[in-house]
Enzyme design. Structure first.
Site, PDB file in Angstrom:
ATOM      1  N   SER A  31     -28.701  -9.072  92.542  1.00 43.46           N
ATOM      2  CA  SER A  31     -27.501  -8.490  92.786  1.00 43.46           C
ATOM      3  C   SER A  31     -26.532  -9.682  92.693  1.00 43.46           C
ATOM      4  CB  SER A  31     -27.491  -7.960  94.331  1.00 43.46           C
ATOM      5  OG  SER A  31     -28.495  -6.925  94.236  1.00 43.46           O
TER       6      SER A  31
ATOM      7  N   HIS B  98     -33.955  -2.500  91.332  1.00 45.73           N
ATOM      8  CA  HIS B  98     -33.901  -1.618  92.458  1.00 45.73           C
ATOM      9  C   HIS B  98     -34.458  -0.298  91.946  1.00 45.73           C
ATOM     10  CE1 HIS B  98     -30.983  -4.740  94.015  1.00 45.73           C
ATOM     11  NE2 HIS B  98     -31.872  -4.762  95.072  1.00 45.73           N
TER      12      HIS B  98
END
Length: 305
Positions: A210, A42
Site C-alpha cells: 500500500s 490483498h
C-alpha cells in the site's frame, strides 16, 4: 464479474453475533486482516481464504497500536469506497467487511501508553494489555519499530476474539509478522488455522505494498533493486554459494548502489528467524530499505535441499 455487496459491520458485538449465527449453521469463516488501501496482494489472500472456508470476512482497520508517534499513522493511505469496489469485483466477492472505528475505545480516559521511551499512537482509552511474542519480535523490523509487533499481535488477538474465524490468511511479504502470528496462535491455543500466502509482485518485480503509492517515479525504479538483489542472492545460493555474509553483502551493495538506505538485510532460519552464517536448511532473506521517505520490505525464501 461479481458485484456481490458485502455486509459492512462496524460494531464489535454485531460482528461477533454474525459469526456465531453462521457457526450455528455449520458455516466456516475465513478472516483476512488488512489496514485497507487494498491491492492485488490483498485480493490474493481473499482468494486463498475462499479455498478453505464457506464465508470470508475482511477487516479494514488502521491499527494505531502498531505505530509510534513518529511513524506514518496519520498519512497511511485510505480509500474505503475504493476497497469496497475492489472486493465487489472479486469472482465470489466477500461476505462481510468489518470496519470498526476504534478497537481501543472503552469509554474511559487514562494517561499516555508507551513502551520504554517509545510511545505508541494510543493515548488514553484505558488499553493496557498487550500480547508479546518475545523472541520472534526482537530482530529485523522489531529493532527499528519497537512497538510494531506487540501492536500487531494484540490487534490480531482482538480480531480473532471478535470475529472467531476458523482460518486467517496473512501475506508472506510481511514474513516476520506471519511467523509472529503463527507463534502467538500456537502458544495461546487459538482455534485458528493461520495460512501464509505467497508474496505478490508487480510485473516489474516490486513487492506489492500500500505504501508504493508514495514512491516517486525515480524512487520506484530505484526500489526495483530490492527484488533484483534478492533474486540474485537466491540464484547464487542455488549455484552453491551458501556463505550468508557474502550473500548479505551483495544484497546491501546492490540496494545502496541504487540509492536505497538500508534498515536491515538479514538471512534467517525460516522458522526461528534466527540469523544463520551458512545455508544448510530453509532460510529467508529479509530486507527493509528506505527510498526517499518510503520504507519498503521484501523477502525471498531459499531452500537449497
Amino acid at each position: 464479474m461479481s458485484q456481490k455487496e458485502p455486509q459492512i459491520i462496524r460494531n464489535k458485538q454485531e460482528m461477533r453475533n454474525w459469526s456465531r449465527s453462521m457457526r450455528a449453521q455449520n458455516k466456516t469463516i475465513g478472516l483476512i486482516p488488512t489496514m485497507g488501501y487494498l491491492h492485488q496482494g490483498h485480493l490474493s489472500l481473499i482468494t486463498e481464504a475462499q479455498k478453505h472456508t464457506h464465508l470470508t470476512v475482511v477487516s479494514i482497520y488502521i491499527n494505531p497500536g502498531q505505530f509510534t508517534i513518529n511513524e506514518d499513522l496519520s498519512t497511511y493511505p485510505s480509500d474505503f469506497q475504493g476497497d469496497i469496489n475492489k472486493l465487489k469485483s472479486l469472482p465470489n466477492g466477500v461476505d462481510v467487511v468489518f470496519n470498526p472505528q476504534n478497537l481501543y475505545d472503552y469509554g474511559v480516559e487514562t494517561g499516555e501508553l508507551g513502551v520504554g521511551n517509545e510511545v505508541c499512537c494510543l493515548e488514553g482509552g484505558g488499553h493496557e494489555t498487550w500480547v508479546r511474542v518475545e523472541k520472534l519480535e526482537k530482530g529485523m523490523c522489531g529493532k527499528s519499530r519497537p512497538v510494531f509487533f506487540r501492536g500487531v499481535a494484540t490487534v490480531v488477538a482482538k480480531l480473532f476474539n471478535i470475529v472467531e474465524p476458523d482460518v486467517a490468511v496473512f501475506g508472506k511479504k510481511d514474513y516476520q509478522q506471519w511467523r509472529v502470528i503463527r507463534r502467538m496462535v500456537r502458544d495461546l491455543d487459538f482455534a485458528v488455522k493461520v495460512i501464509g500466502s505467497e508474496l505478490m509482485r508487480e510485473e516489474d518485480g516490486l513487492a506489492m505494498s500500500s505504501r508504493n503509492v508514495y514512491l516517486s517515479q525515480q524512487e520506484r525504479e530505484q526500489a526495483l533493486s530490492i527484488s533484483r538483489a534478492l533474486f540474485e542472492a537466491k540464484s547464487a545460493a542455488k549455484k552453491g554459494n551458501n556463505n550468508c555474509s557474502e550473500l548479505r553483502r551483495s544484497v546491501i551493495e546492490s540496494i545502496e548502489a541504487a540509492g536505497g538506505k538500508i534498515d536491515y538485510v538479514e538471512i534467517v532460519d525460516q522458522e526461528s528467524l534466527e540469523t544463520v552464517e551458512e545455508i544448510k536448511d530453509g532460510v529467508v532473506v529479509c530486507v527493509a530499505a528506505w527510498f526517499g521517505k518510503v520504507r519498503l520490505i521484501d523477502n525471498i525464501e531459499i531452500d537449497v535441499s
